[in-house]
Write a protein that holds these residues in place. Structure first.
Motif, PDB file in Angstrom:
ATOM      1  N   LEU A  79      -2.801  -1.707 -10.863  1.00 23.02           N
ATOM      2  CA  LEU A  79      -3.728  -1.373  -9.772  1.00 23.02           C
ATOM      3  C   LEU A  79      -3.812   0.151  -9.604  1.00 23.02           C
ATOM      4  O   LEU A  79      -4.907   0.715  -9.482  1.00 23.02           O
ATOM      5  N   LEU A 102       0.313   6.671  -6.984  1.00 20.59           N
ATOM      6  CA  LEU A 102      -0.850   7.538  -7.217  1.00 20.59           C
ATOM      7  C   LEU A 102      -0.501   9.003  -6.978  1.00 20.59           C
ATOM      8  O   LEU A 102      -0.909   9.877  -7.756  1.00 20.59           O
ATOM      9  N   ASP A 103       0.274   9.281  -5.928  1.00 16.73           N
ATOM     10  CA  ASP A 103       0.706  10.660  -5.674  1.00 16.73           C
ATOM     11  C   ASP A 103       1.554  11.176  -6.838  1.00 16.73           C
ATOM     12  O   ASP A 103       1.437  12.339  -7.237  1.00 16.73           O
ATOM     13  N   PHE A 121       0.820  -1.201   0.000  1.00 16.28           N
ATOM     14  CA  PHE A 121       0.000   0.000   0.000  1.00 16.28           C
ATOM     15  C   PHE A 121       0.851   1.246   0.000  1.00 16.28           C
ATOM     16  O   PHE A 121       0.495   2.257  -0.603  1.00 16.28           O
ATOM     17  N   GLY A 148      -6.827  -5.972  -4.724  1.00 15.31           N
ATOM     18  CA  GLY A 148      -6.574  -5.719  -6.137  1.00 15.31           C
ATOM     19  C   GLY A 148      -7.853  -5.484  -6.910  1.00 15.31           C
ATOM     20  O   GLY A 148      -8.903  -5.237  -6.327  1.00 15.31           O
ATOM     21  N   LEU A 162       1.825   1.804  -3.493  1.00 14.99           N
ATOM     22  CA  LEU A 162       0.637   2.128  -4.290  1.00 14.99           C
ATOM     23  C   LEU A 162       0.296   3.613  -4.137  1.00 14.99           C
ATOM     24  O   LEU A 162       0.061   4.319  -5.124  1.00 14.99           O
ATOM     25  N   GLU A 163       0.306   4.063  -2.905  1.00 19.90           N
ATOM     26  CA  GLU A 163       0.000   5.476  -2.668  1.00 19.90           C
ATOM     27  C   GLU A 163       1.059   6.372  -3.314  1.00 19.90           C
ATOM     28  O   GLU A 163       0.740   7.424  -3.872  1.00 19.90           O
ATOM     29  N   LEU A 183      -7.169   2.629 -10.181  1.00 22.95           N
ATOM     30  CA  LEU A 183      -7.711   3.470  -9.107  1.00 22.95           C
ATOM     31  C   LEU A 183      -7.630   4.962  -9.408  1.00 22.95           C
ATOM     32  O   LEU A 183      -8.454   5.738  -8.931  1.00 22.95           O
ATOM     33  N   TYR A 184      -6.621   5.372 -10.167  1.00 23.74           N
ATOM     34  CA  TYR A 184      -6.421   6.812 -10.366  1.00 23.74           C
ATOM     35  C   TYR A 184      -7.622   7.420 -11.080  1.00 23.74           C
ATOM     36  O   TYR A 184      -7.978   7.004 -12.199  1.00 23.74           O
ATOM     37  N   ALA A 244      -2.851  -6.210  -8.279  1.00 22.71           N
ATOM     38  CA  ALA A 244      -2.833  -6.521  -6.847  1.00 22.71           C
ATOM     39  C   ALA A 244      -1.685  -5.860  -6.115  1.00 22.71           C
ATOM     40  O   ALA A 244      -0.647  -5.529  -6.690  1.00 22.71           O
TER      41      ALA A 244
END
Lengths: 362, 362
Positions: A110, A82-83, A75, A152, A78-79, A114-115, A141
C-alpha cells in the motif's frame, strides 16, 4: 533435501513472476542488486533477525523494522513507512522490498502504491499465509477502526520470492494459519491439492520442504488463474474470499490479532460449507465432513464452539452478525457469502436466510 | 447574464464528463439523486455555508466538514474521512462527493480511491484552481512531512460539476491563485487562450461569468488532451507541471499554506521561462515578457524578490534548491524542469546547469 525451485507467471496487466522454493531469497538479492533504483526494505521485529541477512543487505539505513502483528496495519504505520521512503530520498524509479508476512506485504505494498502515486514493490513473503495467498494478486490494505482491510488499493508486485526455507521457523500457530488458506485454495480450484493434503498431513505438519514448495506453487496457481481473469475484483475474484465473511467477523469481534487470520478462515470454511449444504447449493455432500476432518487433523477449530474455547473468546452470535454487515463483500448492510457447489465450483454474492445464518453462529 | 453550460468529455480508461457553467451544481444534485448508492459529502468550513444547500442536501449526517487549508491534506484527515465513510455504512457501490477547492478534491478522491479499494468520486470544484486544474485528471494526494503531494493515487472522477457561480465568492487571493494555473494551461497548449487573457484582463478580474466559463472550458480542454494521452504520467503528462518544480519548492520553504499554490505556480512560470531562455530552449523570445506583463496585471508576483516581499518570507536560494531535490519530478536527487520552446511546445525532464539554477533563486 531436494532444492527444486518453481516459477509461476502471473499475467496481470503488468505480468510478473512468483519464484518459489528453498533458498530463493538469494535470487531476490540478485534481483534487487541488478536494479538501478534506490529502495527500502520493510520488515518486522520477528523477521529481521532471521532473514534480513539472507537478503544480503548490510545497509541498515535502508531498513525499516516495525512491530509484528495486525496492529501494524494502521494509518499510523503507513505514514511512517511513507515518511521513511521520503527520508531515504526515494523517487519514482525506486522500489520497496516487503520482507515478512501478510501484514508487512499489505502495508508495504500500500505504501508503495501511494508513494509518489506508485512505485514498485518486491514481495518476499516469509509465512505460509503470505506465500500461498496475500503476496500474490496485488491487494494492499490497512485496517480502519470499523473493520479489516477497509482502506487499500490494487497494486501488483513486480516480483515475488517465496522462500520455503523460511517456513521452518514459523510458530506452529502461524503455520496452521497458513494451512487455513491452503485448504481454501484447494476448495476453490484444485481437487488434487485437497486429496494431497488429506493424504499427506503428517509430511505437511513436518513441513517437508519439497511438499511445501509444491503446495505453495499449487495455491499460487489457483490464485493466479482467478486474478488474471478479474484483477480488480469485479466478480470472479470474489471466490478467493470463500470463508472470509465469517472469518472477518470472527477476527473483528474477537479483537484483531486474537484469532490468526488463516485460522478464522479455516473455521469460516466449515461454516460456509455447512451454509452451502443447508441452503441447497452444495452438490458434493462429502465436502463438509472431508474438510472438517482435514482441518481438525491440521489443528484448526472446525466449529465456533471449539474456536471460542481455544481462544477463550465469547464471540456472541449477534456481534458476529453486526460485524458482517460492514464487510467489503456486502452491499447496503446485507452480508454476502461465497457458497460451494463442489470443488472448483463456487457461487459469489449469495445472501443467506437470516434464520439459517443465526443458526451458524450458535 | 447568459447561462451557457458547457461539457468537456474526458476519454480516459473510464470516460467522464466535465460540466461547466453557472448553476451546474443543480445538475450535480440531479446526478447524485439518480444514483442508487449511498454517499457522503466532503466539504470545508468555508464552502459548507455557501454551497452545500445548492447541492440540495438536507441530511447533515452524510456531510463531513473539515477545516479549510493545505494542512487538511494530511494522513490524519484522510483517516478521518475513511472512518466517516465506514461509519456511514458505505459499501463498494457508494460514492463520495467532493465539494470544495483543490484540498477537498485531492483529499476526497484519495479517500474514495482507498475505501474498500476504490469507490467513485463526484467532483464539485468551487475554486478557479480546482475547476481549471485539480478536479480533472484523477490525481489524488495528501502531503507528507517531506513534501507536498508525496502520497496519492490516480483515480478518475465519475463526473465533474464546475459551477462558475461559485467563483464570485472567492477571496481575490484565491481567485488569483487559480489564474496562475490558467496562464500555465495557456502556455502549454492554447495560444488563443493566452491572447484572450491578455486582451480581457479587466473582464477577467471582474469575474465575468461567461468569460470564466469559456476559460474553464479551455483549460479543461488542454488538460483533457494531455491526460487522455498519458493517464498515469509516464511522460507527456509531466507538461502539466510547468512551473511546478519551482512552485513546490517555494511552497515548501515558505511553509505550506503561506503562498497559495497557483500564485507560486505563476511565479514559477516566470522562472521556468527565464530558465528556458537562458538554456537556449526558448524559441519564442517574446514569451517571458508577455507572461511577466500578464501575471503582473493579474496581481501575481513576477519574480522571487517580489514574492518574498509580498508574503514576507525569506525563501533563501539554498533552501529552495534543497527542497527541489525531493520533488516527484526528480530522479535520484537531481531536480527536473519543464522548459518552454513556444506555446504548446514544452520539454519535460530537463536538467539545468547548477549555476544557472542558483541564479534563478537570487
Amino acid at each position: 533435501m531436494n532444492n527444486t525451485q518453481r516459477t509461476v507467471r502471473v499475467l496481470t496487466q503488468r505480468p510478473y513472476e512468483v519464484v518459489i522454493g528453498p533458498g530463493v531469497l538469494e535470487r531476490a538479492q540478485a534481483f534487487i542488486e541488478r536494479r538501478s533504483g534506490a529502495f527500502i526494505v520493510l520488515t518486522d521485529e520477528n523477521v529481521e533477525p532471521l532473514y534480513l541477512e539472507g537478503l544480503g543487505l548490510s545497509d541498515k539505513e535502508r531498513v525499516l523494522t516495525v512491530p509484528p502483528g495486525e496492529g501494524t496495519k494502521s494509518f499510523e504505520h503507513l505514514e511512517r513507512v511513507l515518511d521513511f521512503m521520503a527520508a531515504g530520498g526515494l523517487d519514482r524509479a525506486s522500489f520497496l522490498v516487503a520482507l515478512g508476512g501478510g501484514v508487512i506485504g499489505d502495508l508495504g505494498s500500500l505504501a508503495a502504491s501511494l508513494y509518489m502515486r506508485g512505485v514498485e514493490v518486491v514481495q518476499c513473503p516469509t509465512t505460509l499465509l503470505s506465500q500461498v495467498d496475500s503476496s500474490v494478486g496485488g491487494k494492499t490494505a490497512v485496517n480502519l477502526q470499523a473493520g479489516k482491510n477497509l482502506a487499500g488499493s490494487f497494486h501488483q508486485p513486480c516480483a515475488v520470492f517465496a522462500d520455503t526455507r523460511t517456513l521452518a521457523s514459523l510458530e506452529s500457530e502461524e503455520f496452521r494459519s497458513g494451512l487455513g488458506e491452503v485448504v481454501k485454495s484447494a476448495l476453490i480450484g484444485d481437487k488434487e491439492l485437497l486429496a494431497r493434503l488429506e493424504g499427506e498431513t503428517i509430511a505437511l505438519l513436518d513441513r517437508d520442504p519439497e511438499l511445501l514448495g509444491e503446495i505453495v506453487e499449487r495455491c499460487v496457481g489457483v490464485k493466479r488463474a482467478i486474478v488474471e481473469r478479474d484483477e480488480r475484483e469485479a466478480g470472479d475474484r470474489k471466490k478467493l474470499n470463500l470463508g472470509h465473511t465469517f472469518a472477518h467477523a470472527i477476527e473483528r469481534v474477537a479483537g484483531y490479532g486474537t484469532v490468526p487470520h488463516g485460522i478464522a478462515v479455516g473455521t469460516g470454511l466449515v461454516l460456509a460449507l455447512e451454509a452451502s449444504q443447508q441452503s441447497g447449493t452444495l452438490r458434493d455432500g462429502t465436502l463438509p465432513e472431508r474438510v472438517r476432518r482435514l482441518l481438525d487433523t491440521l489443528g484448526i477449530p472446525v466449529s465456533l464452539p471449539v474456536l471460542r474455547r481455544r481462544y477463550d473468546v465469547a464471540l456472541p452470535g449477534e456481534d458476529l452478525l453486526d460485524a458482517m454487515r460492514l464487510d467489503k463483500k456486502g452491499t447496503a448492510g446485507m452480508p454476502r457469502f461465497i457458497l460451494v457447489a463442489e470443488i472448483g465450483e463456487v457461487a459469489v454474492d449469495c445472501e443467506l436466510e437470516p434464520g439459517l445464518l443465526a443458526q451458524r453462529f450458535e
